[in-house]
Every structure is written in C-alpha cells, then in structure tokens.
Design an enzyme around this catalytic site. Structure first.
Site, PDB file in Angstrom:
ATOM      1  N   SER A 142       0.836  -1.194   0.000  1.00  0.00           N
ATOM      2  CA  SER A 142       0.000   0.000   0.000  1.00  0.00           C
ATOM      3  C   SER A 142       0.871   1.244   0.000  1.00  0.00           C
ATOM      4  CB  SER A 142      -0.897   0.014   1.250  1.00  0.00           C
ATOM      5  OG  SER A 142      -1.582   1.245   1.388  1.00  0.00           O
ATOM      6  N   TYR A 155      -1.957  -0.127  10.733  1.00  0.00           N
ATOM      7  CA  TYR A 155      -2.075  -0.569   9.344  1.00  0.00           C
ATOM      8  C   TYR A 155      -0.833  -0.188   8.544  1.00  0.00           C
ATOM      9  CZ  TYR A 155      -3.804  -1.039   4.571  1.00  0.00           C
ATOM     10  OH  TYR A 155      -3.948  -1.396   3.255  1.00  0.00           O
TER      11      TYR A 155
END
Length: 262
Positions: A142, A155
């Site tokens: 990501s 995250y």
C-alpha cells in the site's frame, strides 16, 4: 500468451482487488486459483470465470493467519497442480484508529494477516519456485507503507513490514530466476473500508481520488512473470511518496491538513 496455462494463486480472492485479478488473469488464459475464507463466494466467482472465459478456477478455503492451514493448503495445491507460477499475496485488512483507541487484539490480527500471512504463504511456495528456477511472488502492499498518516499507525506498520520483506526477498530470489514485486495502491474502492472506516468520513473525503479495483487488477496482471520491482498507483501519489522520502518534514508541513482526512 505469456500467462497461458499458468497457475496464478490469489489469496483474499473473494472480493475487491483479488476477485478482479482472478477475472483478468482468466481473461488472459491463466488458471486462477482462488483462496479465501468465504468459500461460498469463491464458488460463485469460480463459476463466473468458467462461464465467461471457459477457464477452470480451482478454489479452496484459506485463513492466511492460520499457519497450519497455510501449510496444508499449499502442500495440497502443489501436489494437485504440479506447480505454482504466480502467488499474489492479496489478503489483508485494516482498521483506522488513533493510537489511544487501538485495540491490541485488532493489532495482533492485522499483523497476523497482513504480515505473517504474507510470509507464511510465500515460504510455502518459494522453495518450489527456487527449484524450478522460475516464478513470481506479488505482494499487495500500500502507499500507506510509504507514507504513514494519522489513524493508520498499525495498518501502515504492517504495510511498511510487507514492503521491507518484499525488498529483501527480491534480492534473494533474483539469484534463482524468481521475480518479486510490491504493489502499492492508494485507496481503492472496495469493501476494505466497511471495516477500516466505520464512520465513512475517510471515503467521503477521498472518494474522487479512489482507484477502481479493476484498474489495479489490470496493472497487477500486466506485470505477471516480468521483472517488475514495484507498481505504484495512482501516479501523483507515487510522486508524493518519493518527495516524502527526500523531504519528509516539508511534506508533513505542507500536506498536514490532507493527512488528517481520516
């Protein structure tokens, strides 16, 4: 013809990017192998692939955080398929919270799926690919692994870990003809945010910039079995992450308001 008949194993294939990778891989003649916890959903996707593309799409239940299950599933796949050409480590989830609100059980679960699951699945196929002298491991990371923003500390930490693991593995695997690629998308329009963004504030704030999962899937499939280091989407966010590495303090100052969109 580059992917014709190739076995492409996809974790988290029951929706979002994973589902779209399966369709695109099948469209190009590959044999997508679907892995996820939701078996009923996998059955539906497998049937759709068979109907639309005339390609079989084997599917099996897999919880990537269960190491014994990972070992058993991949052992069975290697036995039944005879080989795995591409592994797409796509399974993952996130929960956006300020640090004082973080649930430590959620933290452990995120690392179990996003990091340890990636490593376990990779280890299950790597020796096989190494012995064959070919294969491709694609890890869906990501942009959050390059630029950490408020409410995404855990995250982002998991995706930083995935990028670090991928970079190290790439160097190791290059000696044996095995390709390793990190895919770093920005926010993607999937059900990921049903859990990650319970209030819906983040999605409302960034909806105009969100990527379509079909677009990400096409880019992923386009680089399969090629020595591509990274896929970064969208382009402007990739530029931002490069600037961040060069001048993090300046970027944090200029983009501070944008960083608090969650």
């Amino acid at each position: 013809m580059r992917l014709k008949g190739r076995h492409v194993v996809i974790t988290g294939a029951s929706g979002g990017i994973g589902e779209q990778i399966a369709y695109e891989a099948a469209r190009q003649g590959a044999v997508p192998v679907l892995l996820a916890r939701n078996v009923e959903r996998l059955k539906e996707i497998s049937a759709r692939i068979k109907a639309q593309y005339g390609v079989s799409a084997p599917h099996m239940e897999l919880d990537v955080s269960d190491r014994e299950m990972v070992e058993a599933v991949f052992s069975q796949l290697l036995k039944e398929l005879g080989g795995i050409d591409v592994l797409v480590n796509n399974a993952g989830f996130g929960v956006f919270r300020y640090i004082e609100d973080i649930d430590l059980a959620e933290m452990e679960a995120m690392f179990a799926v996003n990091v340890f699951g990636v490593i376990a699945c990779t280890k299950s196929v790597y020796s096989h690919m190494k012995e064959r002298g070919s294969g491709h491991i694609i890890n869906i990371a990501s942009q959050a692994g390059k630029i950490a923003t408020p409410k995404s500390s855990v995250y982002s930490a998991t995706k930083h870990a995935v990028i670090g693991f991928t970079d190290s593995l790439r160097l190791e695997a290059s000696r044996f003809g095995v390709f390793v690629t990190a895919v770093n998308p920005g926010p993607v329009e999937t059900r990921f945010f049903d859990l990650a963004d319970e209030t819906g504030d983040y999605v409302r704030n960034v909806s105009r910039w969100m990527l379509r999962p079909e677009a990400v899937a096409k880019r992923v499939v386009a680089v399969m079995m090629t020595p591509t280091r990274e896929v970064n989407m969208p382009g402007w966010m990739d530029v931002g992450s490069r600037l961040y590495r060069l001048a993090p303090g300046l970027v944090e100052k200029v983009a501070k308001r944008a960083f608090f969109q969650k």
